[in-house]
Scaffold this active site. Structure first.
Site, mmCIF file in Angstrom:
data_model
loop_
_atom_site.group_PDB
_atom_site.id
_atom_site.type_symbol
_atom_site.label_atom_id
_atom_site.label_comp_id
_atom_site.label_asym_id
_atom_site.label_seq_id
_atom_site.Cartn_x
_atom_site.Cartn_y
_atom_site.Cartn_z
ATOM 1 N N ASP A 192 0.829 -1.205 0.000
ATOM 2 C CA ASP A 192 0.000 0.000 0.000
ATOM 3 C C ASP A 192 0.870 1.264 0.000
ATOM 4 O OD1 ASP A 192 -2.424 1.300 -0.046
ATOM 5 O OD2 ASP A 192 -2.951 0.864 2.030
ATOM 6 N N HIS A 193 0.211 2.407 0.106
ATOM 7 C CA HIS A 193 0.819 3.744 0.033
ATOM 8 C C HIS A 193 2.303 3.804 0.398
ATOM 9 C CE1 HIS A 193 -3.020 5.946 -0.419
ATOM 10 N NE2 HIS A 193 -3.505 4.939 0.295
ATOM 11 N N GLU B 198 -4.074 8.054 7.436
ATOM 12 C CA GLU B 198 -3.825 6.616 7.387
ATOM 13 C C GLU B 198 -2.344 6.360 7.532
ATOM 14 O OE1 GLU B 198 -5.562 3.050 4.848
ATOM 15 O OE2 GLU B 198 -4.120 4.165 3.668
ATOM 16 N N HIS C 225 -9.647 8.805 3.696
ATOM 17 C CA HIS C 225 -9.346 7.630 4.514
ATOM 18 C C HIS C 225 -10.106 7.704 5.831
ATOM 19 C CE1 HIS C 225 -5.357 7.190 2.216
ATOM 20 N NE2 HIS C 225 -6.113 6.167 1.904
ATOM 21 N N HIS D 101 -9.544 4.586 -3.458
ATOM 22 C CA HIS D 101 -8.972 4.633 -2.121
ATOM 23 C C HIS D 101 -9.974 5.259 -1.165
ATOM 24 C CE1 HIS D 101 -4.384 4.146 -2.789
ATOM 25 N NE2 HIS D 101 -5.073 3.405 -3.639
ATOM 26 N N ASN E 272 -9.864 -0.209 -1.919
ATOM 27 C CA ASN E 272 -9.177 -0.433 -0.656
ATOM 28 C C ASN E 272 -10.155 -0.464 0.517
ATOM 29 O OD1 ASN E 272 -6.868 -0.254 -2.206
ATOM 30 N ND2 ASN E 272 -5.869 1.258 -0.902
#
Length: 359
Positions: A109-110, A182, A226, A265, A287
């Protein structure tokens, strides 16, 4: 059937199989949930959900989640815990995934600018694995330079895609900031205009990256945030994704109505209609994290509350002062309760995204 054209129908898939699965998802109007995993327990909860719903799944580790996989006692000043944890998690997932008879995309992820050493370390492991097995350790990675200047974002992403391309490894990138917080990245106070990606940027990215490799996707901002917020506080505009697709098709002469593989996202807390519309515009990956963290907690929380009088000591409970409590405090019992509630929430996502029964 989603696996009809895949060379590997169960376990971790890579390269052309990932591309084929995403193309099939666009054709059949479904998206694959990407589940943030932090332990073997969250891995098996996700795999069980996908198996029982006859669906493919994406398992992904964030930088913090990967460090947790290594152990909170391991130093991470140079991303060593995040690298080691990601590699260990990937090896575990590769070892167990085929037991569930579903295709699994193994993703990270990110990765923001400050975390690029983490990505470098994982790609070192990918290249080592590639030399030994003819494929990368991970199916795909995400590079998230959305907080940086657009041109630098695109050119740096292109550099990493050039590194991934010989391995046919997928790369996801982000343009337009996802709000909220996040994994230590806080975008709660960004200008709302930054949450909406422009079609010109999508075209620029598509033209730059497609010249290097077809194995890429774009997380475009359409108001995503998020976390979970009070209804009405988040204004999603998934219709913007249709404009991105049309703009790329018109300017590239693509024969595809949805030439871009898009990613959603900040999916936790969104409505089913928002999911459905986004997927109709070419979103192939959604996600899910916050909702699943809470779902995992609820099973354990409810067990502890229900069995409180049986876990206050090793011996002695309402059934008798000499009665042992091992069968109540054994971690395999109460951890399993968290897995069950997480599995149920993943299954809900599989239904919402039309992923269920695609195998």
């Amino acid at each position: 059937m989603a696996t009809a054209d895949l060379s590997r129908k169960t376990g971790v898939i890579v390269g052309d199989d990932v591309l084929k699965l995403f193309k099939y998802a666009q054709k059949k109007n479904f998206a694959i949930p990407a589940i943030n995993v932090t332990s073997s327990s969250t891995v098996v909860a996700s795999l069980e959900a996908a198996r029982d719903k006859k669906a493919p799944i994406i398992l992904q580790m964030s930088q913090g989640g990967a460090a947790y996989f290594a152990g909170k006692g391991v130093a991470n000043d140079k991303q060593q815990a995040s690298i080691a944890g990601a590699v260990a998690g990937a090896q575990y997932i590769r070892s167990i995934a085929s037991s569930y008879d579903i295709p699994v995309i193994l993703h990270t992820d990110h990765c923001a600018k400050k975390l690029l050493p983490w990505l470098d370390g994982m790609m070192d492991a990918d290249e080592k694995y590639f030399k030994e097995h003819g494929e990368p350790l991970f199916s795909s990675h995400m590079i998230d330079l959305s907080e940086e200047e657009v041109d630098w974002n695109i050119q740096t992403t292109a550099k990493y895609l050039k590194r991934a391309a010989p391995m046919k490894q997928w790369l996801e990138m982000e343009i337009g900031i996802t709000g909220g917080e996040e994994d230590g990245v806080n975008n709660e106070d960004v200008d709302n205009n930054s949450l909406y990606t422009q079609p010109e940027d999508i075209l620029n990215i598509y033209q730059t990256l497609s010249a290097i490799s077809p194995y890429f996707s774009i997380a475009a901002g359409f108001g995503n945030v998020h976390g979970v917020y009070k209804p009405g506080n988040v204004k999603l505009h998934p219709e913007l994704l249709s404009k991105h697709q049309a703009h790329v098709k018109e300017n590239t002469g693509s024969k595809e109505d949805k030439p871009v593989f898009l990613v959603f996202h900040g999916g936790s807390g969104s409505t089913k209609s928002e999911y459905k519309e986004a997927i109709s515009h070419g979103v192939v990956k959604v996600n899910l994290d916050t909702d699943l963290q809470y779902a995992y907690l609820t099973g354990i929380r409810d067990y502890v509350l229900k069995k409180k009088d049986f876990i206050m000591s090793q011996v002695g409970n309402p059934d008798g002062a000499d009665k042992p409590n091992k069968k109540y405090f054994d971690p395999r019992v109460w951890v399993r309760e968290g897995e069950k509630t997480m599995t149920a929430r993943v299954q809900e996502g599989l239904v919402d995204f039309n992923t269920a029964n695609q195998l």
